[in-house]
Design a protein around this motif. Structure first.
Motif, PDB file in Angstrom:
ATOM      1  N   ASN B 425     -29.552 -18.443  -5.007  1.00 56.67           N
ATOM      2  CA  ASN B 425     -29.267 -16.824  -4.814  1.00 56.67           C
ATOM      3  C   ASN B 425     -27.863 -16.520  -4.516  1.00 56.67           C
ATOM      4  N   ASN B 426     -27.539 -15.228  -4.360  1.00 54.62           N
ATOM      5  CA  ASN B 426     -26.150 -14.908  -3.990  1.00 54.62           C
ATOM      6  C   ASN B 426     -26.364 -13.525  -3.209  1.00 54.62           C
ATOM      7  N   PHE B 427     -27.309 -13.418  -2.660  1.00 54.08           N
ATOM      8  CA  PHE B 427     -27.370 -12.524  -1.555  1.00 54.08           C
ATOM      9  C   PHE B 427     -28.862 -12.605  -0.794  1.00 54.08           C
ATOM     10  N   ILE B 428     -28.725 -12.713   0.464  1.00 52.87           N
ATOM     11  CA  ILE B 428     -29.716 -13.073   1.527  1.00 52.87           C
ATOM     12  C   ILE B 428     -29.899 -11.664   2.297  1.00 52.87           C
ATOM     13  N   GLU B 429     -31.140 -11.237   2.219  1.00 53.51           N
ATOM     14  CA  GLU B 429     -31.401 -10.279   3.117  1.00 53.51           C
ATOM     15  C   GLU B 429     -32.191 -11.030   4.265  1.00 53.51           C
ATOM     16  N   GLY B 430     -31.631 -10.950   5.287  1.00 56.45           N
ATOM     17  CA  GLY B 430     -32.112 -11.546   6.458  1.00 56.45           C
ATOM     18  C   GLY B 430     -32.844 -10.430   7.515  1.00 56.45           C
ATOM     19  N   MET B 431     -34.210 -10.872   7.828  1.00 56.71           N
ATOM     20  CA  MET B 431     -34.948 -10.018   8.411  1.00 56.71           C
ATOM     21  C   MET B 431     -35.809 -10.929   9.571  1.00 56.71           C
ATOM     22  N   ALA B 432     -35.386 -10.948  10.685  1.00 55.18           N
ATOM     23  CA  ALA B 432     -36.246 -11.661  11.814  1.00 55.18           C
ATOM     24  C   ALA B 432     -37.455 -11.499  11.960  1.00 55.18           C
ATOM     25  N   CYS B 433     -38.142 -10.382  12.020  1.00 59.63           N
ATOM     26  CA  CYS B 433     -39.500 -10.104  12.121  1.00 59.63           C
ATOM     27  C   CYS B 433     -40.085 -10.195  10.913  1.00 59.63           C
ATOM     28  N   LEU B 434     -41.343 -10.620  11.049  1.00 57.89           N
ATOM     29  CA  LEU B 434     -42.265 -10.746   9.751  1.00 57.89           C
ATOM     30  C   LEU B 434     -42.556  -9.412   9.292  1.00 57.89           C
ATOM     31  N   GLY B 435     -42.426  -8.891   8.199  1.00 52.44           N
ATOM     32  CA  GLY B 435     -42.824  -7.659   7.532  1.00 52.44           C
ATOM     33  C   GLY B 435     -41.236  -6.701   7.440  1.00 52.44           C
ATOM     34  N   GLY B 436     -40.287  -7.248   8.351  1.00 54.64           N
ATOM     35  CA  GLY B 436     -39.082  -6.535   8.512  1.00 54.64           C
ATOM     36  C   GLY B 436     -39.439  -5.554   9.858  1.00 54.64           C
ATOM     37  N   CYS B 437     -38.533  -4.546   9.743  1.00 55.61           N
ATOM     38  CA  CYS B 437     -38.582  -4.101  11.068  1.00 55.61           C
ATOM     39  C   CYS B 437     -39.875  -3.204  11.618  1.00 55.61           C
ATOM     40  N   ILE B 438     -40.541  -3.066  10.700  1.00 56.21           N
ATOM     41  CA  ILE B 438     -42.069  -2.518  10.909  1.00 56.21           C
ATOM     42  C   ILE B 438     -42.786  -3.525  11.839  1.00 56.21           C
ATOM     43  N   GLY B 439     -42.247  -4.762  11.694  1.00 55.45           N
ATOM     44  CA  GLY B 439     -42.940  -5.718  12.635  1.00 55.45           C
ATOM     45  C   GLY B 439     -42.289  -5.991  13.853  1.00 55.45           C
ATOM     46  N   GLY B 440     -41.219  -5.045  14.111  1.00 57.09           N
ATOM     47  CA  GLY B 440     -40.581  -5.353  15.386  1.00 57.09           C
ATOM     48  C   GLY B 440     -41.319  -5.349  16.598  1.00 57.09           C
ATOM     49  N   ALA B 441     -40.841  -5.957  17.538  1.00 52.17           N
ATOM     50  CA  ALA B 441     -41.742  -6.132  18.954  1.00 52.17           C
ATOM     51  C   ALA B 441     -41.623  -4.783  19.855  1.00 52.17           C
ATOM     52  N   GLY B 442     -41.153  -3.657  19.491  1.00 51.72           N
ATOM     53  CA  GLY B 442     -40.903  -2.614  20.278  1.00 51.72           C
ATOM     54  C   GLY B 442     -41.976  -1.496  19.536  1.00 51.72           C
ATOM     55  N   CYS B 443     -42.424  -1.843  18.590  1.00 48.90           N
ATOM     56  CA  CYS B 443     -43.392  -1.018  17.938  1.00 48.90           C
ATOM     57  C   CYS B 443     -44.631  -0.701  18.561  1.00 48.90           C
TER      58      CYS B 443
END
Lengths: 80, 541
Positions: B425-443
């Motif tokens: 691949n030539n582009f890496i979308e990196g999201m630390a949380c599962l599901g993206g920001c909607i999986g964030g710990a502060g939700c």
């Protein structure tokens, strides 16, 4: 330099601030006033009911996208 | 009260925060902070721990975390040692579900010879030989072998959690990227993200006295799936009732980032996304040779904050989102000038209730700055969709081969391959949380429906294209197409600034997303080579 600020907050955006910004950009280019007018953005001028808010040298006007040309002629072109 | 939290641990944290807010507004926090535990646990019967005294002692620690935590500890995630239940740490163990069969698949599967049998044919694992690979558990027909890993260790995809000599959870500062997964997963609430809500209150109260200082809330798009008991417009009204001057979508910053990042990708040919601060931190800590490939754009929240600060130089900006890592990001040198504080949705709920604001009774306020694409940044794959759209809207020819990494485990895999030159691949979308920001710990809540909520929210945006949203601050005939130069934000439609210093403001973003990583590969400073912001609007050349 005449400062013209367009509100791009949520309320004014929904009332068409994008059209106002683009329209003003085109009018400024058309009249070759790019070096005399500084067009800028702001988030909210506290007059959300009467958007789109456009401040010309600090005075807030409410501008409908459809009335942009007359607004430009009366309030902006006369001041540069 | 039908507050929507996933767990009682979150509810407990919220109760503490709410009391801290109440006392802070009464200017009684210093004197009365010690009364908060007894307010929350008033009786003599323990409901959570061995006795009420331990419960209150832990609550006192929670009050400390709600008030900023230990200042000597730079990590925004902290372990409350007395709250850690010292969970069993046996790893893979044979349970009494073992039937003492004669097939012994577990023995065959174990490559380390760690499995033996007693006289009843029941399996035993020799912990001196076991490497916790889990193969035995996979093959047992009775599922008799279980993994007794600590939930915090299990949640931490980058293995930053171990235990100290007292068996209390210990965070390895050199590895932790502040994603907050352990905070959300610890069943005893022993790992906590420090709260800076007192800073937010201080900003709001100072602004109350000075009409020239406006406080802007920059809200993450994941807000659309939160506060499900009210309408989004009411949440926005609630935020303004707290004293915020205006609410702006971080998603407009996401549009700006997608617009620039797509051009940057085409120019460089290979790029890592820079939106998720935990992912960026992860690259710095684990893959220093890949740092040079991180996009030079600031994150969406910092990008929009930078723009707002130019339109209103005296203002203060508070980011409100699902993210614990943002609390770290706002302390970075290149973000600090723009964002004054970061808080989570959990903390926003506490602020509402601490101020006795019932958002369900408020008339709705609009929130519409961003496009569909900016809004879907909140879910895994959204950033990739936006960059694809950005390339299209720029009219650029490019063979886009993205990989959207959902969670740090996938990020690690892609980065490992990329660092060896083996990633297709030539582009890496990196999201630390599962599901993206909607999986964030502060939700407040993490549900299955949240991702579809985000898409629905995206479709409700007035602007359906990225260039539509960014045209408010970028002239559409800015020569991006011709030379794929990355336009400095704000040019040529310059934001409001009272003096001609607009172009010399501290706006130029630094190339390095993290201030002083000694091991980081030297990247060319983008800021130096980028064109200076144009101070005035001009017709197209």
């Amino acid at each position: 330099m005449l400062e013209v600020a367009v509100c791009i907050g949520s309320s004014c955006h929904l009332k068409g601030s994008r059209l106002v910004v683009e329209g003003l950009q085109n009018l400024i280019a058309e009249h070759k006033l790019g070096d005399k007018i500084k067009l800028c953005g702001r988030f909210c001028m506290g007059n959300c009911q009467h958007g789109v808010c456009v401040a010309v040298q600090g005075t807030v006007h409410s501008v409908k996208p459809s009335e942009l040309e007359s607004f430009f002629a009366n309030e902006i072109a006369t001041r540069v | 009260m039908d507050r929507k939290f996933d767990t009682k641990v979150q509810y407990l944290k919220y109760q503490v925060l709410r009391e801290v807010v109440r006392l802070a507004y009464k200017d009684r926090l210093l004197e009365e902070a010690s009364t908060i535990p007894k307010r929350i646990v008033p009786g003599k019967v323990p409901t959570m721990r061995c006795c009420v005294f331990k419960e209150r002692a832990i609550l006192q620690e929670r009050v400390r975390m709600a008030s900023g935590g230990t200042s000597a500890n730079p990590n925004i995630i902290e372990v409350i040692d007395i709250a850690c239940d010292e969970c069993p740490v046996g790893g893979f163990e044979v349970t009494n579900a073992c039937r003492g069969c004669i097939a012994h698949r577990c023995e065959q599967a174990c490559r380390k010879g760690a499995i033996t049998f007693d006289q009843h044919q029941k399996a035993h694992i020799d912990k001196n030989k076991c490497v916790e690979c889990g193969m035995c558990a996979k093959v047992c027909p009775y599922n008799a072998i279980m993994n007794f890993r600590r939930p915090c260790e299990q949640a931490c995809m980058i293995k930053a959690i171990s235990m100290n000599e007292d068996k209390v959870a210990l965070i390895d500062e050199s590895k932790c990227v502040r994603c907050g997964a352990c905070v959300y997963m610890c069943p005893f609430g022993a790992i906590v993200d420090k709260s800076y809500i007192l800073n937010v209150i201080d900003i709001l109260r100072k602004a109350e006295k000075d009409p020239e200082v406006h406080v802007y809330a920059v809200v993450a798009p994941s807000i659309s799936g939160q506060f499900s008991y009210a309408k989004l417009g009411q949440v926005i009204a609630g935020i303004m009732k707290c004293g915020f001057f205006q609410v702006v979508e971080a998603a407009l910053g996401a549009d700006m980032v997608a617009y620039k990042e797509s051009a940057e990708l085409v120019e460089k040919g290979f790029l890592l996304s820079s939106c998720c601060p935990a992912f960026v931190d992860f690259v710095h800590k684990e893959f220093p040779t890949m740092v040079q490939h991180i996009s030079h754009n600031l994150s969406p929240q910092a990008t929009i904050a930078q723009y707002i600060k130019k339109t209103d130089p005296k203002c203060k900006i508070v980011f409100i989102g699902p993210c614990t890592a943002k609390k770290m990001e706002v302390q970075l040198e290149e973000v600090k000038p723009y964002v004054d504080a970061a808080m989570t949705f959990e903390e926003l709920q506490a602020l509402f209730d601490g101020l006795d604001i019932d958002i369900t009774t408020l008339p709705e306020e609009p929130l519409d700055n961003a496009s569909y694409y900016g809004r879907i940044f909140a879910r895994s794959g959204g950033l990739t969709d936006a960059v694809r759209e950005g390339i299209k809207e720029h009219g650029l020819e490019f063979d886009f081969k993205p990989i959207a990494c959902n969670g740090l485990a996938e990020c690690r895999k892609a980065l490992l391959l990329a660092s060896r030159g083996k990633l297709p691949n030539n582009f890496i979308e990196g999201m630390a949380c599962l599901g993206g920001c909607i999986g964030g710990a502060g939700c407040l809540t993490h549900g299955d429906k949240i991702a579809s909520n985000i898409d629905k929210y995206g479709k409700e945006a007035l602007e359906q294209t990225i260039s539509g949203a960014v045209s408010q601050y970028l002239s559409k005939d800015y020569p991006v197409k011709e030379n794929t130069e990355i336009p400095p934000s704000g040019a040529p439609f310059v934001p409001h600034a009272p003096t001609p210093e607009a172009s010399s403001s501290p706006a130029a973003p630094s190339a390095q997303p993290v201030p002083t990583p000694p091991a980081a590969a030297p990247a060319p400073p983008a800021a130096a080579s980028a064109p200076a912001p144009e101070p005035k609007a001009q017709p197209a050349p």
